[in-house]
Motif scaffolding. Sequence first.
Motif, PDB file in Angstrom:
ATOM      1  N   ASN A  18       0.817  -1.217   0.000  1.00  0.00           N
ATOM      2  CA  ASN A  18       0.000   0.000   0.000  1.00  0.00           C
ATOM      3  C   ASN A  18       0.849   1.264   0.000  1.00  0.00           C
ATOM      4  O   ASN A  18       0.549   2.226   0.708  1.00  0.00           O
ATOM      5  CB  ASN A  18      -0.972   0.015   1.184  1.00  0.00           C
ATOM      6  CG  ASN A  18      -2.036  -1.046   1.062  1.00  0.00           C
ATOM      7  OD1 ASN A  18      -2.595  -1.251  -0.010  1.00  0.00           O
ATOM      8  ND2 ASN A  18      -2.295  -1.744   2.147  1.00  0.00           N
ATOM      9  N   LEU A  19       1.925   1.228  -0.795  1.00  0.00           N
ATOM     10  CA  LEU A  19       2.784   2.406  -0.940  1.00  0.00           C
ATOM     11  C   LEU A  19       2.512   3.078  -2.275  1.00  0.00           C
ATOM     12  O   LEU A  19       2.313   2.403  -3.280  1.00  0.00           O
ATOM     13  CB  LEU A  19       4.266   2.011  -0.900  1.00  0.00           C
ATOM     14  CG  LEU A  19       4.828   1.479   0.414  1.00  0.00           C
ATOM     15  CD1 LEU A  19       6.243   0.965   0.205  1.00  0.00           C
ATOM     16  CD2 LEU A  19       4.819   2.571   1.470  1.00  0.00           C
ATOM     17  N   ALA A  25       9.599   5.948  -3.584  1.00  0.00           N
ATOM     18  CA  ALA A  25      10.727   6.744  -4.072  1.00  0.00           C
ATOM     19  C   ALA A  25      11.442   7.441  -2.922  1.00  0.00           C
ATOM     20  O   ALA A  25      12.674   7.442  -2.850  1.00  0.00           O
ATOM     21  CB  ALA A  25      10.244   7.765  -5.107  1.00  0.00           C
ATOM     22  N   GLU A  26      10.670   8.000  -2.007  1.00  0.00           N
ATOM     23  CA  GLU A  26      11.260   8.693  -0.856  1.00  0.00           C
ATOM     24  C   GLU A  26      12.067   7.726   0.009  1.00  0.00           C
ATOM     25  O   GLU A  26      13.185   8.029   0.424  1.00  0.00           O
ATOM     26  CB  GLU A  26      10.162   9.351  -0.016  1.00  0.00           C
ATOM     27  CG  GLU A  26      10.700  10.134   1.161  1.00  0.00           C
ATOM     28  CD  GLU A  26       9.599  10.800   1.982  1.00  0.00           C
ATOM     29  OE1 GLU A  26       9.827  11.015   3.185  1.00  0.00           O
ATOM     30  OE2 GLU A  26       8.522  11.091   1.417  1.00  0.00           O
ATOM     31  N   MET A  35      11.171   6.768 -10.135  1.00  0.00           N
ATOM     32  CA  MET A  35      10.433   5.572  -9.740  1.00  0.00           C
ATOM     33  C   MET A  35       9.398   5.209 -10.803  1.00  0.00           C
ATOM     34  O   MET A  35       9.244   4.051 -11.167  1.00  0.00           O
ATOM     35  CB  MET A  35       9.754   5.774  -8.376  1.00  0.00           C
ATOM     36  CG  MET A  35       8.975   4.561  -7.881  1.00  0.00           C
ATOM     37  SD  MET A  35       9.921   3.021  -7.786  1.00  0.00           S
ATOM     38  CE  MET A  35      11.093   3.429  -6.512  1.00  0.00           C
ATOM     39  N   SER A  36       8.714   6.198 -11.314  1.00  0.00           N
ATOM     40  CA  SER A  36       7.728   5.956 -12.359  1.00  0.00           C
ATOM     41  C   SER A  36       8.395   5.346 -13.591  1.00  0.00           C
ATOM     42  O   SER A  36       7.888   4.380 -14.173  1.00  0.00           O
ATOM     43  CB  SER A  36       7.029   7.269 -12.736  1.00  0.00           C
ATOM     44  OG  SER A  36       6.175   7.060 -13.842  1.00  0.00           O
ATOM     45  N   HIS A  37       9.542   5.880 -13.965  1.00  0.00           N
ATOM     46  CA  HIS A  37      10.262   5.366 -15.132  1.00  0.00           C
ATOM     47  C   HIS A  37      10.769   3.943 -14.895  1.00  0.00           C
ATOM     48  O   HIS A  37      10.804   3.130 -15.826  1.00  0.00           O
ATOM     49  CB  HIS A  37      11.409   6.290 -15.503  1.00  0.00           C
ATOM     50  CG  HIS A  37      10.949   7.579 -16.109  1.00  0.00           C
ATOM     51  ND1 HIS A  37      11.816   8.614 -16.398  1.00  0.00           N
ATOM     52  CD2 HIS A  37       9.721   8.026 -16.473  1.00  0.00           C
ATOM     53  CE1 HIS A  37      11.145   9.615 -16.916  1.00  0.00           C
ATOM     54  NE2 HIS A  37       9.865   9.286 -16.957  1.00  0.00           N
ATOM     55  N   VAL A  49      20.221   1.162  -6.428  1.00  0.00           N
ATOM     56  CA  VAL A  49      18.786   1.497  -6.370  1.00  0.00           C
ATOM     57  C   VAL A  49      17.962   0.216  -6.351  1.00  0.00           C
ATOM     58  O   VAL A  49      17.010   0.083  -5.577  1.00  0.00           O
ATOM     59  CB  VAL A  49      18.377   2.409  -7.557  1.00  0.00           C
ATOM     60  CG1 VAL A  49      16.864   2.526  -7.654  1.00  0.00           C
ATOM     61  CG2 VAL A  49      19.018   3.779  -7.410  1.00  0.00           C
ATOM     62  N   PHE A  50      18.344  -0.753  -7.182  1.00  0.00           N
ATOM     63  CA  PHE A  50      17.645  -2.033  -7.237  1.00  0.00           C
ATOM     64  C   PHE A  50      17.652  -2.723  -5.866  1.00  0.00           C
ATOM     65  O   PHE A  50      16.618  -3.172  -5.377  1.00  0.00           O
ATOM     66  CB  PHE A  50      18.295  -2.920  -8.304  1.00  0.00           C
ATOM     67  CG  PHE A  50      17.674  -4.276  -8.433  1.00  0.00           C
ATOM     68  CD1 PHE A  50      16.398  -4.441  -8.948  1.00  0.00           C
ATOM     69  CD2 PHE A  50      18.375  -5.401  -8.035  1.00  0.00           C
ATOM     70  CE1 PHE A  50      15.825  -5.696  -9.064  1.00  0.00           C
ATOM     71  CE2 PHE A  50      17.817  -6.662  -8.156  1.00  0.00           C
ATOM     72  CZ  PHE A  50      16.541  -6.811  -8.667  1.00  0.00           C
TER      73      PHE A  50
END
Length: 113
Positions: A18-19, A25-26, A35-37, A49-50
Amino acid sequence: MNYYKIGQRIRKFRKAYNLSQEQLAEKVGISPTHMSHIETGNTKLSLPVFVNIANVLCVQTDELLHDTPRKDKTVIKGELEEILDSCSMQDMHILEDVVKAVKVSLDKYRETD
């Protein structure tokens, strides 16, 4: 490597927690746009990042890389042992017969290949 599929798996786990994209991203330390990309497969993500995403989502990296995480022999044996521990002796004898029959069938199938 299919970045779109990885992104879709990330999205699935994110939603299970539920994020929002912004919240994940934060927590990961990247921008919501990044994050969207990542989730749409429009960008490759770095190893740090992964790993951060996997840690925040409390999943193994294999779960993000593969539809069905691959288990090694030790893990599978442990899971089978847990199943057997919950069985009665009668259940175990039945399961032993079933496993033996399946193994014979698998061996025969492989011989015909």
